[in-house]
Design a protein around this motif. Structure first.
Motif, PDB file in Angstrom:
ATOM      1  N   PHE A   1       0.825  -1.196   0.000  1.00  0.00           N
ATOM      2  CA  PHE A   1       0.000   0.000   0.000  1.00  0.00           C
ATOM      3  C   PHE A   1       0.870   1.261   0.000  1.00  0.00           C
ATOM      4  N   PHE A   2       1.901   1.253   0.875  1.00  0.00           N
ATOM      5  CA  PHE A   2       2.776   2.428   0.937  1.00  0.00           C
ATOM      6  C   PHE A   2       3.536   2.632  -0.366  1.00  0.00           C
ATOM      7  N   GLU A   3       3.987   1.490  -0.948  1.00  0.00           N
ATOM      8  CA  GLU A   3       4.709   1.606  -2.226  1.00  0.00           C
ATOM      9  C   GLU A   3       3.825   2.246  -3.289  1.00  0.00           C
ATOM     10  N   LEU A   4       2.573   1.821  -3.286  1.00  0.00           N
ATOM     11  CA  LEU A   4       1.620   2.360  -4.250  1.00  0.00           C
ATOM     12  C   LEU A   4       1.443   3.869  -4.039  1.00  0.00           C
ATOM     13  N   GLU A   5       1.255   4.215  -2.763  1.00  0.00           N
ATOM     14  CA  GLU A   5       1.091   5.631  -2.428  1.00  0.00           C
ATOM     15  C   GLU A   5       2.309   6.432  -2.848  1.00  0.00           C
ATOM     16  N   MET A   6       3.485   5.830  -2.600  1.00  0.00           N
ATOM     17  CA  MET A   6       4.734   6.521  -2.908  1.00  0.00           C
ATOM     18  C   MET A   6       4.856   6.722  -4.415  1.00  0.00           C
ATOM     19  N   GLN A   7       4.537   5.625  -5.160  1.00  0.00           N
ATOM     20  CA  GLN A   7       4.595   5.704  -6.612  1.00  0.00           C
ATOM     21  C   GLN A   7       3.643   6.782  -7.117  1.00  0.00           C
ATOM     22  N   ARG A   8       2.465   6.815  -6.510  1.00  0.00           N
ATOM     23  CA  ARG A   8       1.487   7.836  -6.897  1.00  0.00           C
ATOM     24  C   ARG A   8       2.035   9.241  -6.684  1.00  0.00           C
ATOM     25  N   SER A   9       2.672   9.424  -5.523  1.00  0.00           N
ATOM     26  CA  SER A   9       3.128  10.781  -5.239  1.00  0.00           C
ATOM     27  C   SER A   9       4.328  11.140  -6.124  1.00  0.00           C
ATOM     28  N   ILE A  10       5.152  10.120  -6.480  1.00  0.00           N
ATOM     29  CA  ILE A  10       6.253  10.387  -7.414  1.00  0.00           C
ATOM     30  C   ILE A  10       5.684  10.766  -8.790  1.00  0.00           C
ATOM     31  N   ASP A  11       4.693   9.997  -9.249  1.00  0.00           N
ATOM     32  CA  ASP A  11       4.038  10.316 -10.524  1.00  0.00           C
ATOM     33  C   ASP A  11       3.483  11.736 -10.500  1.00  0.00           C
ATOM     34  N   HIS A  12       2.839  12.054  -9.380  1.00  0.00           N
ATOM     35  CA  HIS A  12       2.228  13.368  -9.236  1.00  0.00           C
ATOM     36  C   HIS A  12       3.280  14.465  -9.355  1.00  0.00           C
ATOM     37  N   ARG A  13       4.430  14.243  -8.697  1.00  0.00           N
ATOM     38  CA  ARG A  13       5.496  15.248  -8.737  1.00  0.00           C
ATOM     39  C   ARG A  13       6.082  15.385 -10.142  1.00  0.00           C
ATOM     40  N   LEU A  14       6.306  14.230 -10.799  1.00  0.00           N
ATOM     41  CA  LEU A  14       6.836  14.282 -12.173  1.00  0.00           C
ATOM     42  C   LEU A  14       5.874  15.030 -13.077  1.00  0.00           C
ATOM     43  N   HIS A  15       4.591  14.759 -12.863  1.00  0.00           N
ATOM     44  CA  HIS A  15       3.550  15.420 -13.632  1.00  0.00           C
ATOM     45  C   HIS A  15       3.622  16.939 -13.398  1.00  0.00           C
ATOM     46  N   LEU A  16       3.681  17.325 -12.118  1.00  0.00           N
ATOM     47  CA  LEU A  16       3.752  18.754 -11.796  1.00  0.00           C
ATOM     48  C   LEU A  16       5.015  19.390 -12.378  1.00  0.00           C
ATOM     49  N   GLU A  17       6.131  18.638 -12.290  1.00  0.00           N
ATOM     50  CA  GLU A  17       7.395  19.181 -12.789  1.00  0.00           C
ATOM     51  C   GLU A  17       7.310  19.504 -14.284  1.00  0.00           C
ATOM     52  N   SER A  18       6.749  18.576 -15.075  1.00  0.00           N
ATOM     53  CA  SER A  18       6.702  18.842 -16.517  1.00  0.00           C
ATOM     54  C   SER A  18       5.699  19.965 -16.812  1.00  0.00           C
ATOM     55  N   LYS A  19       4.609  20.000 -16.036  1.00  0.00           N
ATOM     56  CA  LYS A  19       3.650  21.102 -16.195  1.00  0.00           C
ATOM     57  C   LYS A  19       4.303  22.452 -15.870  1.00  0.00           C
ATOM     58  N   MET A  20       5.180  22.403 -14.853  1.00  0.00           N
ATOM     59  CA  MET A  20       5.820  23.646 -14.416  1.00  0.00           C
ATOM     60  C   MET A  20       6.776  24.172 -15.487  1.00  0.00           C
ATOM     61  N   ARG A  21       7.528  23.239 -16.104  1.00  0.00           N
ATOM     62  CA  ARG A  21       8.419  23.641 -17.201  1.00  0.00           C
ATOM     63  C   ARG A  21       7.630  24.335 -18.309  1.00  0.00           C
ATOM     64  N   GLU A  22       6.496  23.740 -18.623  1.00  0.00           N
ATOM     65  CA  GLU A  22       5.618  24.317 -19.647  1.00  0.00           C
ATOM     66  C   GLU A  22       5.151  25.714 -19.246  1.00  0.00           C
ATOM     67  N   ALA A  23       4.715  25.803 -17.974  1.00  0.00           N
ATOM     68  CA  ALA A  23       4.122  27.056 -17.480  1.00  0.00           C
ATOM     69  C   ALA A  23       5.136  28.197 -17.494  1.00  0.00           C
ATOM     70  N   ILE A  24       6.412  27.873 -17.178  1.00  0.00           N
ATOM     71  CA  ILE A  24       7.431  28.920 -17.199  1.00  0.00           C
ATOM     72  C   ILE A  24       7.546  29.482 -18.619  1.00  0.00           C
ATOM     73  N   LYS A  25       7.439  28.583 -19.613  1.00  0.00           N
ATOM     74  CA  LYS A  25       7.543  29.018 -21.014  1.00  0.00           C
ATOM     75  C   LYS A  25       6.363  29.871 -21.441  1.00  0.00           C
ATOM     76  N   ARG A  26       5.152  29.461 -21.007  1.00  0.00           N
ATOM     77  CA  ARG A  26       4.006  30.180 -21.566  1.00  0.00           C
ATOM     78  C   ARG A  26       3.223  30.992 -20.520  1.00  0.00           C
ATOM     79  N   ASN A  27       4.001  31.651 -19.643  1.00  0.00           N
ATOM     80  CA  ASN A  27       3.391  32.607 -18.709  1.00  0.00           C
ATOM     81  C   ASN A  27       2.248  32.049 -17.870  1.00  0.00           C
TER      82      ASN A  27
END
Ligand code: C2E
Ligand code: MG
Ligand code: MG
Ligand code: MG
Length: 283
Positions: A12-38
């Protein structure tokens, strides 16, 4: 039985951890995009002095996802720090905050000041001093009208090089403030030998003023200590008149919080300045 249960909970914890890692990777790529397009915006929260005079504002970063959802800086600043994106984002914040400040100083209130939050990684950025001076020059702003807010934890990391950076920033006139004072892991020793102008009392100490004698004592002590050390003090998170009264009675000089104003868009801030640059705010 117990072993099985243990194994399941690990899964269960591994799943949660994987989820939160996915979430962070998702946010990170969104953030790169956002810096580019205001995709980022700044809000500005007014700062008021003990006489009710408007003295400046603190810039606070906001991020709106393409689907309209707002992400809190408490969530994206840590990711920006881990990924190194904070440098780019931080430079954008300097740029935008100073553009707004210069607009206000030129057209409305020449003495207006701006506080900018700076994260630890930015302080250790090798060209931070040059970068800030460059932006000041570009917008014709005096460094002494800029307050750089850092947290105590900054002082824990790479103390020598941080100390040197702060000394140089201060020698150019930048004001250095310790944000969320009293909540970090730090020693009071730095108040003695570091280049600091201001303490910002964390709102967790302000919220129960008048109700929790411990908080009363902590706030009184911070104010008395600052007076002896010749440091300015700002109380953050002032939400009601009782808190304000207590702070005034103990000679706190500057206030910020929902009692005066929530963080405002640039347009709203300009209106706030127009409303208050001649008339003091009644306290
Ligand atoms: P902070 O610098 O301590 O900012 C104060 C936070 O308290 C802000 O939250 C503000 O909206 C909120 N606040 C102000 N007055 C009140 C009040 O009366 N009551 C309550 N309950 N809250 C109040 P925000 O905007 O969510 O920012 C959170 C933190 O994110 C900031 O804490 C700061 O550490 C960080 N941050 C924001 N913008 C930037 C930025 O541009 N760069 C960096 N490095 N960090 C930033
Ligand atoms: Mg701050
Ligand atoms: Mg703060
Ligand atoms: Mg705080």
């Amino acid at each position: 039985q117990a072993k099985n249960l243990g194994k399941n909970s690990i899964c269960f914890f591994e799943l949660e951890m994987q989820r939160s890692i996915d979430h962070r990777l998702h946010l990170e790529s969104k953030m790169r995009e956002a810096i580019k397009r205001n995709g980022f915006e700044l809000r500005f929260q007014p700062k008021i002095d003990h006489g009710g005079k408007l003295i400046g504002a603190e810039s606070l970063c906001r991020w709106q996802l393409p689907d309209g959802e707002w992400v809190s800086p408490a969530d994206f600043i840590p990711i920006a720090e881990e990924t190194g994106l904070i440098t780019e984002l931080g430079n954008w914040v300097f740029e935008m905050a100073m553009a707004t400040l210069s607009e206000i100083q030129k057209h409305y209130l020449s003495g207006f000041t701006m506080a900018i939050n700076v994260s630890p990684l930015q302080i250790n950025q090798s060209n931070i001093v040059r970068q800030l001076l460059h932006t000041c020059t570009h917008y014709q702003i005096k460094p002494s009208d800029i307050t750089l807010e850092i947290t105590e934890n900054v002082l824990m990391q790479d103390a020598k090089s941080t100390e040197e950076k702060l000394r140089r920033l201060k020698s150019h006139g930048f004001q250095i403030s310790i944000d969320d004072f009293g909540t970090g892991y730090s020693s009071l020793a730095y108040l003695k030998h570091l280049s600091i102008n201001e303490l910002k009392i964390d709102r967790s100490f302000i919220s129960d003023i008048g109700q929790d004698p411990d908080d009363d004592a902590i706030v009184e002590t911070i104010l008395a200590m600052s007076r002896h050390l010749n440091l300015k003090v700002v109380a953050e998170g002032v939400e009601n008149h009782d808190q304000l009264l207590f702070l005034q009675q103990h000679s706190c000089e500057q206030f910020q919080g929902f009692y005066f104003s929530k963080p405002l868009s640039e347009t709203e801030l300009l209106q706030f300045v127009i409303n208050h640059h001649k008339r003091e705010i009644s306290l």
